[in-house]
Design a protein around this motif. Structure first.
Motif, PDB file in Angstrom:
ATOM      1  N   GLY A 134       6.861   5.233  -3.242  1.00 50.89           N
ATOM      2  CA  GLY A 134       6.240   3.956  -2.901  1.00 50.89           C
ATOM      3  C   GLY A 134       5.345   3.431  -4.007  1.00 50.89           C
ATOM      4  N   ILE A 135       4.567   4.319  -4.628  1.00 49.42           N
ATOM      5  CA  ILE A 135       3.699   3.902  -5.730  1.00 49.42           C
ATOM      6  C   ILE A 135       4.540   3.350  -6.876  1.00 49.42           C
ATOM      7  CG2 ILE A 135       2.050   4.699  -7.462  1.00 49.42           C
ATOM      8  CD1 ILE A 135       1.141   6.831  -5.465  1.00 49.42           C
ATOM      9  N   ALA A 136       5.575   4.095  -7.269  1.00 49.07           N
ATOM     10  CA  ALA A 136       6.428   3.658  -8.371  1.00 49.07           C
ATOM     11  C   ALA A 136       7.098   2.325  -8.064  1.00 49.07           C
ATOM     12  CB  ALA A 136       7.473   4.730  -8.669  1.00 49.07           C
ATOM     13  N   GLU A 137       7.510   2.140  -6.824  1.00 45.98           N
ATOM     14  CA  GLU A 137       8.192   0.897  -6.436  1.00 45.98           C
ATOM     15  C   GLU A 137       7.242  -0.294  -6.477  1.00 45.98           C
ATOM     16  OE1 GLU A 137      11.165   3.574  -3.676  1.00 45.98           O
ATOM     17  OE2 GLU A 137       9.631   2.341  -2.709  1.00 45.98           O
ATOM     18  N   ILE A 138       6.026  -0.108  -5.982  1.00 44.14           N
ATOM     19  CA  ILE A 138       5.059  -1.215  -5.977  1.00 44.14           C
ATOM     20  C   ILE A 138       4.704  -1.616  -7.403  1.00 44.14           C
ATOM     21  CG2 ILE A 138       2.678  -1.842  -5.399  1.00 44.14           C
ATOM     22  CD1 ILE A 138       2.991  -0.021  -2.896  1.00 44.14           C
TER      23      ILE A 138
ATOM     24  N   ILE B  52       0.843  -1.197   0.000  1.00 45.39           N
ATOM     25  CA  ILE B  52       0.000   0.000   0.000  1.00 45.39           C
ATOM     26  C   ILE B  52       0.880   1.249   0.000  1.00 45.39           C
ATOM     27  CG2 ILE B  52      -1.699   1.302   1.367  1.00 45.39           C
ATOM     28  CD1 ILE B  52      -2.548  -1.468   2.555  1.00 45.39           C
ATOM     29  N   ALA B  53       0.452   2.248  -0.767  1.00 46.58           N
ATOM     30  CA  ALA B  53       1.103   3.557  -0.761  1.00 46.58           C
ATOM     31  C   ALA B  53       0.024   4.628  -0.908  1.00 46.58           C
ATOM     32  CB  ALA B  53       2.126   3.669  -1.890  1.00 46.58           C
ATOM     33  N   HIS B  54       0.348   5.852  -0.540  1.00 42.75           N
ATOM     34  CA  HIS B  54      -0.652   6.917  -0.646  1.00 42.75           C
ATOM     35  C   HIS B  54      -0.295   7.890  -1.761  1.00 42.75           C
ATOM     36  CE1 HIS B  54       1.729  10.066   1.545  1.00 42.75           C
ATOM     37  NE2 HIS B  54       2.169   9.057   2.270  1.00 42.75           N
TER      38      HIS B  54
END
Length: 411
Positions: free
Chosen positions: A145-149, A77-79
């Protein structure tokens, strides 16, 4: 993987997704929904399953299991929002290849990243850094975080030989204003446990966070035209100053670290008739937090006894709680993440979060959810930056967590 990760991150930071605490809607700003819709199309194009975006900006998707053995579903999860502390519009990232360890000039406005001010820079020599131009925040919190996920999911799709169970991913709105988990549908998400990819430096692994409360101290005065105000006017701002003078100089954010809690005067809304002082209270220990609340009530009573005219009132609201009690019964979640880092030559750094994440609230909603590093630094300000090398390691850790979960449960 590295170039795709960088390209994604640079695209995402162009969206102005700064949240707005004054707006009660969810999401609180339109830019968050714009990013969510773009991410939705990207996830669909990748071929992920159960891609859904609801009217509140919660975006879910799933990478189906590729094992014949039943394996627990796990989540990442990321925001999507960024903090209110600095502008998130017109972000102009600077890429510093093979960082030399010295001072980094940020654009042409005399802002800089100086290793004397930020000693951790000394450990990043030789890495590729992404900085701001000194006029906005970067958005690594939490677009890194979004890019990594997403990059990790793409890697798993390209490498079906890596075993994994169902992988659930979720991107949330309004985390920075404490609402990211409020409308999060845990049952729909479908994971047995999850990790927020929302931490800082390489190796961070966190399953303790502050208990958090906010206190609004309202100072009540009387507004009268100053030309005829004698013995009539009561300036609420003066009352507010008297209240703040009763508050301790320690503990405050600038005097604490580690497991120390604090009182923090975060905002003042002044006027002659009414002045509001907004404090945030933080502590890892529930009893210490209760003592802080009692202290503030006592100071309100003390000031009311001193005042001959005007008055003070207080309202304290709990925001989130320490996830430790909800994660500790499931310590295999931490063990898997630790092992994943160790396997990749990353030293795990287990420490408390001096703040909160969506994972804190989600843990109390039945989804144990510790926090993992992103490779970002100096969040919430114009000196924010990220290490591309550490972002790449975060992708590898996500992939390895997926693999280790499948292997562990297949035994």
């Amino acid at each position: 993987m590295r170039q795709q990760l960088l390209d994604r991150f640079l695209r995402y930071v162009q969206f102005d997704t700064q949240s707005n605490a004054a707006n009660g809607n969810c999401p609180s700003t339109p830019g968050q929904m714009e990013l969510a819709k773009t991410l939705q199309q990207e996830l669909l194009a990748m071929g992920l399953d159960k891609v859904s975006l609801d009217e509140h900006g919660y975006l879910f998707a799933r990478l189906p299991a590729n094992t014949s053995t039943k394996v627990s579903s796990i989540g990442f999860i990321a925001h999507m929002d960024t903090a209110m502390d600095a502008s998130g519009a017109n972000v102009k990232p600077q890429i510093i290849d093979d960082y030399d360890g010295g001072v980094i000039e940020l654009g042409n406005n005399q802002e800089q990243l100086d290793p004397q001010q930020y000693p951790e820079l000394a450990r990043l020599a030789g890495q590729t850094l992404i900085t701001t131009d000194g006029t906005t925040l970067l958005g690594a919190d939490n677009k890194a975080g979004i890019a990594e996920i997403i990059t990790a999911m793409e890697h798993l799709l390209k490498h079906p030989e890596i075993p994994h169970g169902d992988i659930c991913i979720g991107f949330t709105p309004d985390e920075e204003i404490g609402r990211g988990a409020h409308l999060f549908d845990v049952e729909k998400f479908g994971a047995h446990w999850a990790y927020t990819i929302d931490g800082g430096e390489l190796g961070e692994l966190e399953f303790e966070n502050f208990n958090a409360s906010s206190a609004v101290v309202t100072c009540h005065g009387v507004s009268v035209h100053p030309g005829s105000a004698k013995n009539k006017l009561v300036n609420s701002m003066n009352i507010g100053a008297k209240f703040q003078a009763l508050m301790p100089e320690h503990p405050t954010p600038e005097t604490t670290e580690g497991y120390e809690g604090f009182y923090h005067l975060a905002a003042i809304t002044p006027s002659i008739a009414t002045t509001e002082l907004l404090y945030i209270l933080r502590d890892f220990d529930e009893q210490a937090m209760a003592a802080k609340k009692a202290f503030m009530h006592a100071k309100v009573n003390e000031l009311n006894e001193q005042l001959t005219r005007g008055s003070v009132s207080i309202e304290i609201t709990d925001s989130y709680f320490n996830m430790k009690e909800k994660v500790e019964p499931h310590m295999h979640i931490i063990e898997i993440a630790e092992q994943a880092m160790t396997n990749l030559d990353v030293q795990p750094k287990i420490k408390p979060i001096r703040g909160g994440t969506d994972g804190a609230q989600l843990s109390f909603k039945g989804l144990p959810c510790p926090n993992v590093f992103t490779g970002g630094y100096n969040f919430h300000g114009i000196h924010e930056y990220a290490s591309l090398d550490q972002m790449e390691k975060a992708v590898e850790v996500i992939v390895e967590i997926c693999r280790l979960t499948a292997i562990r449960e297949a035994k």
